[in-house]
Design an enzyme around this catalytic site. Structure first.
Site, PDB file in Angstrom:
ATOM      1  N   ASP A   1      11.057  -7.350   7.300  1.00 41.67           N
ATOM      2  CA  ASP A   1      10.665  -6.415   6.245  1.00 41.67           C
ATOM      3  C   ASP A   1      10.352  -5.031   6.806  1.00 41.67           C
ATOM      4  O   ASP A   1      10.070  -4.111   6.036  1.00 41.67           O
ATOM      5  CB  ASP A   1       9.462  -6.951   5.466  1.00 41.67           C
TER       6      ASP A   1
ATOM      7  N   ARG B   1       0.819  -1.209   0.000  1.00 41.44           N
ATOM      8  CA  ARG B   1       0.000   0.000   0.000  1.00 41.44           C
ATOM      9  C   ARG B   1       0.854   1.261   0.000  1.00 41.44           C
ATOM     10  O   ARG B   1       0.401   2.328   0.408  1.00 41.44           O
ATOM     11  CB  ARG B   1      -0.925   0.002   1.205  1.00 41.44           C
TER      12      ARG B   1
ATOM     13  N   GLY C   1      -4.878  -1.874  -0.040  1.00 41.64           N
ATOM     14  CA  GLY C   1      -3.882  -0.860  -0.374  1.00 41.64           C
ATOM     15  C   GLY C   1      -4.097   0.477   0.300  1.00 41.64           C
ATOM     16  O   GLY C   1      -3.370   1.430   0.026  1.00 41.64           O
TER      17      GLY C   1
END
Length: 510
Positions: free
Chosen positions: A267, A108, A137
């Site tokens: 991440d 997103r 998103g």
């Protein structure tokens, strides 16, 4: 690049005649199509300003007056694309809650480009990308306000972080646990490259792309790794070592100020040692070492006192990803060896500064004992972390005819076990006298903030904003930019949290 599907945004044509002077293709997108997908943000309807940050505009080399324009509103909301630019979403993978999650990516977030000031502009909440998986998103107003304010709060505290240039709202509905309204944060950083970018290509056995990525990061952000002699001149091992050092320093700052990140997945770890991806974060109210700020973290993997070891675990994942380039496992391990002592050193130095002691005191056994006994006592009595350090700063710098016991009475009053608090304060004053350093003592008021973005302050700003009142968002932005100042008239924002604050639940859903 991923294959297009019916839900994949339509790629833009690559620019052939250059890009505007203030925005160019981001560095990662120049490495080739394996690293990104080109696409347009999904427009918001009726976008409106919630907050703007002239300081970040200047950092990016943009005239702050531009933020007052309609052009800025439509570009930073994702409603239009600046002529000649190429927005992209990047692909990465990672470990989430200690489990390999495979391919992830900017689900997103869309990079608009890089500014003349060497900063990338990324829109968070700007619509679906090929990496959205089952997501929409979008980002909701509440999480966007928290990220906007906290990134600036961290910068005000002197902690490396992504920044926020603008916060834009819309009446568009977004569905989470209940219908909410949408928002976009225009966030800024020299790079948004994460550990997960390296994990992605390593896991796929794509050594060529892995090397290309590592070379880009070294040449752009760690050029000293090319000329260093450590690890037999292995630039990739030197990169791992440098990232480990930066990460250790960052975690020491988090722990010293009482910041809980909440979702330290690989991440969500910046290759530049920045605080990135503000989700279910929290600044400690009461000092509870095992505090879990993320309602989704059922096992407490990312509890406050676990953060330094989790960062090390994440670095091990990065080392594994870089191993094809480093070559020898023992070399990779050697590159990581500095993390534990670097974190310990940085943490002790920061805690010494918080106590008003010179750096030389940080290595003394007496300091370590006094610090540990303080943590034990604060944990037993659940003492408010920020208020304790601020009161200690004022007490240590108090002048006049009052006896020490009177000067430190406001500190003592924070504890339930008053006799134990008195004993600790005696030991602390002895340490302060032993390492007498007026400059270090005075500096306590520039080290221990009066204001942090407590959960209830963010919640108050969110509630007001949901009714169309953005004044508290802007007030908090101004105050958190200079959190060490007294800011007369805003005492309530530095006070103890209300009882209802303990019932605020923050999860990964945003």
């Amino acid at each position: 690049m991923l294959q297009e599907t019916e839900t994949t945004p339509r790629p833009l044509e690559s620019p052939t005649d250059g890009t505007p002077g203030w925005l160019k293709l981001p560095g990662l997108a120049q490495l080739g199509p394996a690293f990104f997908t080109a696409l347009r943000p999904t427009p918001l309807s009726q976008p409106h300003w919630i907050a703007r940050n002239a300081d970040v505009a200047r950092l990016a080399g943009i005239d702050p007056q531009w933020l007052q324009s309609e052009e800025a509103l439509v570009i930073l909301s994702g409603s239009t694309v600046a002529e000649g630019t190429q927005p992209v979403a990047t692909v990465y993978s990672g470990h989430q809650f200690g489990v390999w999650a495979g391919q992830l990516g900017d689900g997103r977030a869309i990079l608009l480009g890089e500014t003349r000031g060497g900063q990338e502009i990324q829109l968070k909440g700007s619509g679906r990308t090929p990496y959205s998986r089952m997501g929409d998103g979008r980002a909701v107003l509440r999480s966007s306000i928290r990220e906007y304010l906290c990134s600036e709060a961290m910068h005000g505290l002197g902690i490396p972080t992504t920044r926020a240039m603008a916060l834009i709202g819309s009446p568009d509905a977004v569905y989470r646990e209940q219908p909410e309204t949408a928002a976009v944060v225009a966030r800024v950083a020299p790079s948004f490259i994460r550990f997960g970018h390296f994990e992605h290509f390593s896991a796929r056995g794509d050594e060529a792309s892995l090397r290309k990525l590592a070379d880009h990061v070294i040449d752009r952000f760690y050029p000293e790794c090319r000329s260093g002699e450590a690890f037999e001149g292995n630039a990739y091992a030197q990169l791992l070592h440098a990232v480990s050092e930066r990460t250790a320093a960052l975690l020491a700052q988090w722990q010293a100020v009482g910041f809980c990140h909440g979702v330290m997945n690989t991440d969500n770890m910046s290759i530049l040692g920045l605080t990135i991806d503000y989700g279910p974060f929290q600044f400690l109210d009461a000092y509870v070492p095992g505090h879990i700020c993320n309602h989704s973290d059922n096992r407490g993997r990312y509890a406050f006192d676990q953060q330094p070891s989790v960062a090390y675990w994440n670095l091990l994942c990065l080392a594994q990803a870089l191993l094809p380039l480093i070559g020898k496992e023992e070399t990779a391990r050697a590159a990581l060896e500095s993390y534990p002592p670097a974190f310990a050193r940085e943490f002790k130095l920061r805690m010494a500064a918080k106590m008003g002691l010179p750096s030389r005191a940080a290595e003394s056994e007496a300091f370590v004992q006094v610090l540990q006994s303080l943590f034990d006592l604060m944990a037993q009595d659940a003492v408010d972390y920020t208020i304790f350090w601020r009161r200690l700063s004022h007490a240590a710098n108090a002048t006049g005819s009052e006896a020490p016991s009177a000067q430190f009475a406001p500190v003592r009053d924070l504890f339930l076990q008053r006799e134990l608090a008195d004993s600790w304060l005696d030991r602390y004053r002895e340490l302060l006298a032993q390492h007498a350093d007026p400059a270090a003592c005075k500096a306590m008021l520039r080290v221990n903030p009066r204001f942090v973005l407590r959960n209830h302050l963010g919640e108050m700003a969110i509630r007001a904003a949901s009714q169309g009142d953005f004044s508290l968002v802007n007030t908090l932005q101004d105050i958190l930019t200079t959190p060490f100042d007294e800011h007369p008239g805003h005492d309530s924002l530095a006070d103890f949290p209300p009882d209802w604050a303990s019932h605020i639940s923050i999860s990964c859903s945003s």
